[in-house]
Design an enzyme around this catalytic site. Structure first.
Site, short mmCIF file in Angstrom:
data_model
loop_
_atom_site.label_atom_id
_atom_site.label_comp_id
_atom_site.label_asym_id
_atom_site.label_seq_id
_atom_site.Cartn_x
_atom_site.Cartn_y
_atom_site.Cartn_z
CB ALA A 7 -0.91 0.00 1.22
CB CYS A 8 1.89 3.86 -1.78
SG CYS A 8 1.18 4.00 -3.44
N GLY A 9 -0.02 5.86 -0.72
CA GLY A 9 -1.08 6.85 -0.72
C GLY A 9 -2.05 6.71 -1.87
#
Length: 94
Positions: A7-9
């Site tokens: 996950a990232c932004g």
């Protein structure tokens, strides 16, 4: 078969970099074909964690999470990446 959330932004940019590094590491260490990686936005981790074995997140994860979360910033900075990979291996062996 392990399911790994990355996950990232936005679920696109840094999670793609993290995905590539995790994939290379796992394949080089004999785990090829034993996992699948699902990229997502950090806002989706709470829901998607219900069907994941663990998560590597390049940003802060908030809310209720149903799986272990490994901080993924070392994949971007290069600082502490060995420790991160040891954590990934530990989760893979569970």
């Amino acid at each position: 078969m392990k399911t790994i959330l990355v996950a990232c932004g936005s679920g696109v940019a840094t999670s793609t970099v993290a995905n590539q590094k995790i994939t290379s590491f796992l394949d080089e260490n004999g785990w090829k074909g034993q996992y699948k990686i699902v990229q997502c936005q950090v806002s989706e981790v709470s829901e998607k964690s219900k069907s994941a074995d663990f998560c590597v997140a390049t940003t802060v994860v908030t809310g209720e999470v149903s799986c272990p979360v490994i901080p993924g910033l070392p994949l971007l900075t290069g600082i502490g990446v060995d420790g991160l990979f040891q954590s990934v291996l530990a989760e893979m062996q569970k």
